[in-house]
Write a protein that holds these residues in place. Structure first.
Motif, PDB file in Angstrom:
ATOM      1  N   ASP A   1      -8.753   1.832   9.031  1.00 33.51           N
ATOM      2  CA  ASP A   1      -9.426   1.654   7.824  1.00 33.51           C
ATOM      3  C   ASP A   1     -10.881   1.595   7.758  1.00 33.51           C
ATOM      4  OD1 ASP A   1      -7.199   1.526   6.529  1.00 33.51           O
ATOM      5  OD2 ASP A   1      -6.754  -0.393   6.595  1.00 33.51           O
TER       6      ASP A   1
ATOM      7  N   ARG B   1       0.729  -1.253  -0.132  1.00 29.17           N
ATOM      8  CA  ARG B   1      -0.170   0.034   0.105  1.00 29.17           C
ATOM      9  C   ARG B   1       0.899   1.168  -0.119  1.00 29.17           C
ATOM     10  NH1 ARG B   1      -4.499  -0.833   4.587  1.00 29.17           N
ATOM     11  NH2 ARG B   1      -4.898   1.393   3.928  1.00 29.17           N
TER      12      ARG B   1
ATOM     13  N   TRP C   1     -11.663   3.386   4.288  1.00 30.46           N
ATOM     14  CA  TRP C   1     -10.864   3.305   3.270  1.00 30.46           C
ATOM     15  C   TRP C   1     -10.950   2.181   2.306  1.00 30.46           C
ATOM     16  CZ3 TRP C   1      -7.270  -0.624   1.917  1.00 30.46           C
ATOM     17  CH2 TRP C   1      -6.323  -0.126   0.706  1.00 30.46           C
ATOM     18  N   ASP C   2     -11.651   0.855   3.005  1.00 26.83           N
ATOM     19  CA  ASP C   2     -11.914  -0.372   1.963  1.00 26.83           C
ATOM     20  C   ASP C   2     -12.989   0.025   1.081  1.00 26.83           C
ATOM     21  OD1 ASP C   2      -9.785  -2.005   2.911  1.00 26.83           O
ATOM     22  OD2 ASP C   2     -10.917  -2.327   4.597  1.00 26.83           O
TER      23      ASP C   2
ATOM     24  N   TYR D   1      -2.734   7.754   1.205  1.00 21.25           N
ATOM     25  CA  TYR D   1      -2.823   7.727   2.568  1.00 21.25           C
ATOM     26  C   TYR D   1      -1.841   8.656   3.185  1.00 21.25           C
ATOM     27  CZ  TYR D   1      -4.149   4.748   6.775  1.00 21.25           C
ATOM     28  OH  TYR D   1      -4.616   4.389   8.036  1.00 21.25           O
TER      29      TYR D   1
END
Length: 283
Positions: free
Chosen positions: A258, A32, A263-264, A100
């Motif tokens: 998350d 990531r 975020w997902d 991020y």
């Protein structure tokens, strides 16, 4: 793609920069992308370089030298200067719209408790740059084992939660410094604490005389415990940055962040052929 930012806050020396580097390392291991943003005018880069650095705009060292201010006054001046130059921050963050961002914040508690500078910066990043932000607030695990210090830390965290108006994750840092078995067992009480039970726990011998001679102190303890219990917001996740347990604790914290920032849910779905190409590239 989602725009996610993590504000890493807490008192000086609590391990914020170490935590930031741990998240960067974990992100790297998971494939990531993350960028480290320094909002501390007195900080220096360690394991990972700062992608965006407030010291390119203003540094505490220059402020202390030119204006003859101390560290606390200098930090407040730096943030007031940043508020007057938010276009600089917009320009810097504008280069990383889909990444991020991890914001390493200074350790001056006033910025999180009663000076409006940090909340104004946070609102700007949320409203003008459309970032989903989450606050992580670190307190040292060896510090809170003492009940009086636990209530101090809990009030500190709760004050920040209310003042910043952000989704909040409280973290007990430096868990690797808890060595003996009794203390490790004791610290579990503080991860998901029941303040009323903690307040009623056995008083340490060195505090008994004080408690007996001053009943108001006991009443104050009960009042603070009741306040923390009424809000019901103060819970902690453990952070162990020792080599053995680092991935597990950081993984849990990142997963919590998350979920909070969604975020997902905001990731673009991949086509099946894209996933197959990635697998072929890995082989």
């Amino acid at each position: 793609m989602s725009k996610v930012g993590v504000m890493v806050m807490g008192p000086a020396g609590v391990g914020k920069t170490t935590f930031c580097n741990s998240i960067m390392s974990y992100m790297e291991s998971q494939g990531r992308t993350a960028n480290l943003v320094n909002l501390d005018p007195a900080a220096t880069a360690q394991e990972y370089a700062f992608t965006i650095d407030i010291r390119d705009l203003i540094s505490l060292e220059d402020v202390e030298e030119e204006l003859k201010l101390g560290p606390n006054g200098g930090l407040i001046y730096c943030f007031e200067f940043l508020l007057k130059n938010l276009d600089w921050l917009d320009e810097q963050i504008g280069d990383y719209p889909d990444d991020y961002l991890i914001f390493d914040c200074p350790g001056q508690i006033e910025l999180y408790s009663h000076i409006p500078a940090m909340p104004m910066v946070v609102k700007h990043i949320q409203q003008q740059l459309n970032f989903n932000l989450c606050c992580t607030y670190l307190i040292e695990a060896p510090f809170v084992v003492d009940r009086a210090k636990f209530f101090s830390g809990a009030l500190e965290a709760m004050s920040t939660m209310i003042f910043m108006e952000l989704p909040h994750v409280n973290i007990l840092s430096k868990m690797d410094l808890i060595k003996d078995t009794m203390s490790k067992r004791e610290i579990r009480k503080f991860l998901c604490p029941d303040p009323m039970l903690l307040e009623d726990d056995e008083i340490h011998d060195d505090q008994k005389d004080l408690m007996l001679s001053n009943p108001k102190f006991r009443k104050l303890n009960k009042a603070i415990a009741q306040l923390v219990d009424d809000f019901g917001m103060v819970q902690f996740l453990p952070l162990d940055c020792s080599e053995k347990d680092q991935n597990e604790s950081v993984r849990t914290i990142v997963a919590t962040i998350d979920n909070i920032t969604q975020w997902d849910e905001n990731q673009e779905p991949k086509e099946p052929h894209d996933e197959e190409e990635e697998e072929d590239d890995e082989e």
